[in-house]
Design a protein around this motif. Structure first.
Motif, mmCIF file in Angstrom:
data_model
loop_
_atom_site.group_PDB
_atom_site.id
_atom_site.type_symbol
_atom_site.label_atom_id
_atom_site.label_comp_id
_atom_site.label_asym_id
_atom_site.label_seq_id
_atom_site.Cartn_x
_atom_site.Cartn_y
_atom_site.Cartn_z
ATOM 1 N N HIS A 1 52.866 38.126 10.602
ATOM 2 C CA HIS A 1 53.618 39.166 10.515
ATOM 3 C C HIS A 1 54.083 39.521 8.846
ATOM 4 O O HIS A 1 54.301 40.740 9.230
ATOM 5 N N HIS B 1 54.731 42.906 6.791
ATOM 6 C CA HIS B 1 55.523 43.305 6.096
ATOM 7 C C HIS B 1 55.997 44.067 4.060
ATOM 8 O O HIS B 1 55.432 45.038 4.279
ATOM 9 N N GLY C 1 72.306 44.348 11.985
ATOM 10 C CA GLY C 1 72.357 44.782 10.455
ATOM 11 C C GLY C 1 72.352 45.823 10.098
ATOM 12 O O GLY C 1 73.941 46.577 9.506
ATOM 13 N N PRO C 2 71.703 47.346 10.742
ATOM 14 C CA PRO C 2 72.906 48.867 10.358
ATOM 15 C C PRO C 2 73.767 48.470 10.856
ATOM 16 O O PRO C 2 74.388 49.333 10.157
ATOM 17 N N GLY D 1 62.624 43.888 7.844
ATOM 18 C CA GLY D 1 63.732 44.497 8.415
ATOM 19 C C GLY D 1 65.046 45.244 7.873
ATOM 20 O O GLY D 1 65.640 46.158 7.333
ATOM 21 N N VAL D 2 65.085 43.971 6.101
ATOM 22 C CA VAL D 2 66.433 44.117 6.322
ATOM 23 C C VAL D 2 66.557 44.762 4.801
ATOM 24 O O VAL D 2 67.463 45.820 4.542
ATOM 25 N N ALA E 1 65.587 47.595 4.938
ATOM 26 C CA ALA E 1 65.879 49.089 5.691
ATOM 27 C C ALA E 1 67.518 49.275 4.781
ATOM 28 O O ALA E 1 68.032 50.208 5.085
ATOM 29 N N ASN E 2 67.976 48.090 4.507
ATOM 30 C CA ASN E 2 69.821 48.364 4.501
ATOM 31 C C ASN E 2 69.188 49.373 2.754
ATOM 32 O O ASN E 2 68.813 48.915 1.699
ATOM 33 N N ASP F 1 73.243 39.817 11.671
ATOM 34 C CA ASP F 1 73.453 39.319 13.165
ATOM 35 C C ASP F 1 74.733 38.425 13.917
ATOM 36 O O ASP F 1 75.203 39.447 14.724
ATOM 37 N N THR G 1 61.076 47.953 9.692
ATOM 38 C CA THR G 1 61.170 46.970 10.787
ATOM 39 C C THR G 1 59.682 47.076 11.134
ATOM 40 O O THR G 1 58.933 47.825 11.246
ATOM 41 N N ASP G 2 59.464 46.479 12.468
ATOM 42 C CA ASP G 2 58.304 46.302 12.953
ATOM 43 C C ASP G 2 57.855 47.387 13.824
ATOM 44 O O ASP G 2 58.116 48.128 13.609
ATOM 45 N N SER H 1 63.997 38.972 6.418
ATOM 46 C CA SER H 1 63.679 39.691 8.377
ATOM 47 C C SER H 1 64.784 39.031 8.889
ATOM 48 O O SER H 1 65.439 38.110 8.249
ATOM 49 N N GLY H 2 64.899 39.559 10.253
ATOM 50 C CA GLY H 2 65.278 38.624 11.385
ATOM 51 C C GLY H 2 65.146 36.828 10.800
ATOM 52 O O GLY H 2 65.853 36.182 11.634
ATOM 53 N N GLY H 3 64.115 36.656 10.702
ATOM 54 C CA GLY H 3 63.393 35.271 10.597
ATOM 55 C C GLY H 3 63.225 34.715 9.680
ATOM 56 O O GLY H 3 63.311 33.669 9.797
ATOM 57 N N GLY I 1 68.833 38.664 8.164
ATOM 58 C CA GLY I 1 69.015 38.797 8.943
ATOM 59 C C GLY I 1 70.067 39.097 9.971
ATOM 60 O O GLY I 1 70.431 38.897 11.108
ATOM 61 N N GLU J 1 75.974 47.185 8.300
ATOM 62 C CA GLU J 1 76.147 48.072 7.067
ATOM 63 C C GLU J 1 76.939 49.256 7.161
ATOM 64 O O GLU J 1 77.438 49.894 6.107
HETATM 65 O O1 KG4 Z 1 61.642 42.354 10.071
HETATM 66 P P1 KG4 Z 1 62.447 42.661 11.508
HETATM 67 O O2 KG4 Z 1 62.622 44.254 12.493
HETATM 68 O O3 KG4 Z 1 61.831 41.897 12.674
HETATM 69 C C1 KG4 Z 1 62.241 40.263 12.133
HETATM 70 O O4 KG4 Z 1 60.683 40.067 12.104
HETATM 71 O O5 KG4 Z 1 62.596 39.863 12.641
HETATM 72 O O6 KG4 Z 1 63.599 42.815 10.777
HETATM 73 C C2 KG4 Z 1 64.831 42.250 11.811
HETATM 74 C C3 KG4 Z 1 66.090 42.109 11.251
HETATM 75 C C4 KG4 Z 1 67.235 42.300 12.510
HETATM 76 O O7 KG4 Z 1 67.691 41.055 11.942
HETATM 77 C C5 KG4 Z 1 67.854 43.278 12.042
HETATM 78 O O8 KG4 Z 1 69.567 43.124 11.677
HETATM 79 C C6 KG4 Z 1 67.783 43.521 10.533
HETATM 80 O O9 KG4 Z 1 66.658 43.112 10.821
HETATM 81 N N1 KG4 Z 1 67.962 44.847 10.118
HETATM 82 C C7 KG4 Z 1 69.037 44.805 8.879
HETATM 83 C C8 KG4 Z 1 69.130 46.404 8.503
HETATM 84 N N2 KG4 Z 1 68.664 47.142 9.122
HETATM 85 C C9 KG4 Z 1 67.381 45.932 10.002
HETATM 86 N N3 KG4 Z 1 69.736 43.559 8.184
HETATM 87 C C10 KG4 Z 1 70.962 45.212 6.997
HETATM 88 N N4 KG4 Z 1 70.991 46.278 7.329
HETATM 89 C C11 KG4 Z 1 69.870 46.844 7.849
HETATM 90 N N5 KG4 Z 1 70.222 48.283 7.493
#
Ligand code: KG4
Ligand code: ZN
Length: 348
Positions: A116, A120, A185-186, A275-276, A278-279, A172, A306-307, A141-143, A168, A189
């Motif tokens: 995965h 990314h 995250g969003p 995912g982060v 996107a910030n 959360d 994001t995924d 990311s979240g993980g 991430g 932000e």
């Molecule tokens: O990559 P992803 O979609 O899933 C994983 O592989 O984990 O990342 C999800 C993570 C979540 O923790 C979410 O809160 C974070 O990305 N995230 C953000 C933003 N958009 C998504 N964190 C900070 N700012 C953002 N705009």
């Protein structure tokens, strides 16, 4: 769809998004359908694994059908099937893996399991057609939170990683402490835009001098302690200031460590993924610092951050081009260590 192009069908179901995409020649997205379960999990304040797998199972056929229709591709035109095989939630991953194996078997086409996190990074190959390795990558990311040196399409070396929470995950958890809901995250932000990032100066955690590792669990606890202390003192809490202070502290460390790594690796390129990424504060900050240091920054549009399955298809394509292929005993590997790919890097 033009005749004669190589077509990849890709599936992603590692967490709470059921996604299917079709790509031509690895980087051209023909369709990228994402069915998000966020509204379902919101009621629980986070992803419930069993519910996620159940919804992947219910959704996958419809998402596949929609992706084929949008791409105007018929199943027999598919040349390669790619799928996320880890890391992620095991029950969720299994739905994508089982579907991919069934498709590869019925179509008699090659199957490629994808890490995965490699996916990314590959989101950037779709976004920036000219981008090629080598480069330094920050995957957030979240993980995971890792700094890597991407040597070529299928070989990486680890530079640094988080020793506790992923960034991430920290967003959360802080969102939960501040009562902002899921995904955090969003929301953090958005509210941070209205706050003063200097009002509450949370500690920047750089760890040992020269270390490229990260740690984000301390700041999460610092936010919790700040909120509890203010509540006990019967003081009102300015959620926007707390969110802005938290965000500034974690992003500063991410920005400075990745700039230092990119300069030391000397490829002139820094690639942001996960995912982060996107910030917007992170992107703008990195853009500014990369400009000052003579580095070129690459990051995907929010939909590819994001995924999604398009990024998985692109990563599968480059594995396949290097002769890598899986057979029908491909499994879901929930804890797939990124070492899976680093080791290949070390061995060759
Ligand atoms: O990559 P992803 O979609 O899933 C994983 O592989 O984990 O990342 C999800 C993570 C979540 O923790 C979410 O809160 C974070 O990305 N995230 C953000 C933003 N958009 C998504 N964190 C900070 N700012 C953002 N705009
Ligand atoms: Zn992800």
């Amino acid at each position: 769809m033009k005749e004669g192009k190589q077509i990849t069908l890709a599936l992603e179901s590692s967490c709470d998004e059921t996604a299917v995409a079709l790509l031509a020649e690895g980087r051209q997205v023909l369709s990228n359908v994402i069915s998000s379960q966020i509204p379902i999990h919101q009621a629980f304040g986070g992803v419930v694994p069993e519910i996620a797998s159940r919804h992947h199972l219910e959704n996958i056929n419809d998402v596949l059908q929609q992706a084929l229709e949008e791409a105007q591709v018929e199943l027999p035109q598919v040349d390669l099937v790619g799928v996320t095989c880890g890391p992620g939630l095991v029950g969720a991953l299994l739905i994508g893996v089982a579907t991919a194996k069934a498709l590869a078997f019925v179509l008699n086409k090659p199957l490629v399991g994808v890490d995965h996190m490699m996916g990314h990074v590959a989101a950037n190959y779709i976004q920036h057609r000219e981008l090629e390795p080598p480069f330094t990558g920050l995957i957030v990311s979240g993980g995971h939170t890792v700094l890597v040196q991407v040597v070529d399409y299928n070989r990486w070396a680890l530079i640094g990683e988080t020793r506790d929470d992923a960034v991430g995950e920290a967003y959360d958890k802080v969102a939960r402490i501040l009562g902002l809901g899921y995904p955090g995250g969003p929301k953090v932000e958005e509210i941070a835009l209205k706050g003063d990032p200097k009002k509450i100066p949370f500690k920047r955690v750089y760890l040992e001098k020269d270390s490229y590792d990260f740690s984000f669990s301390g700041i999460k606890t610092a936010v919790m302690n700040y909120v509890h202390t203010e509540q006990q003192r019967k003081n009102s809490i300015d959620v926007a200031d707390v969110a802005a202070g938290f965000q500034e502290a974690v992003l500063e460390v991410l920005v400075e460590k990745s700039i230092r790594a990119a300069l030391e690796m000397d490829t002139g390129k820094l690639v942001l993924a996960g995912g982060v990424s996107a910030n917007q504060r992170l992107c703008h900050w990195l853009e500014q610092r990369c400009g000052e240091e003579g580095l070129r920054l690459y990051h995907p549009d929010p939909l590819l951050c994001t995924d999604n399955a398009a990024m998985i298809g692109c990563a599968a394509y480059y594995k396949f081009m290097e002769g890598k292929q899986d057979d029908l005993d491909l499994d879901a590997y929930p804890g797939l260590p990124m070492a899976y790919d680093y080791l290949q890097c070390k061995r060759s």
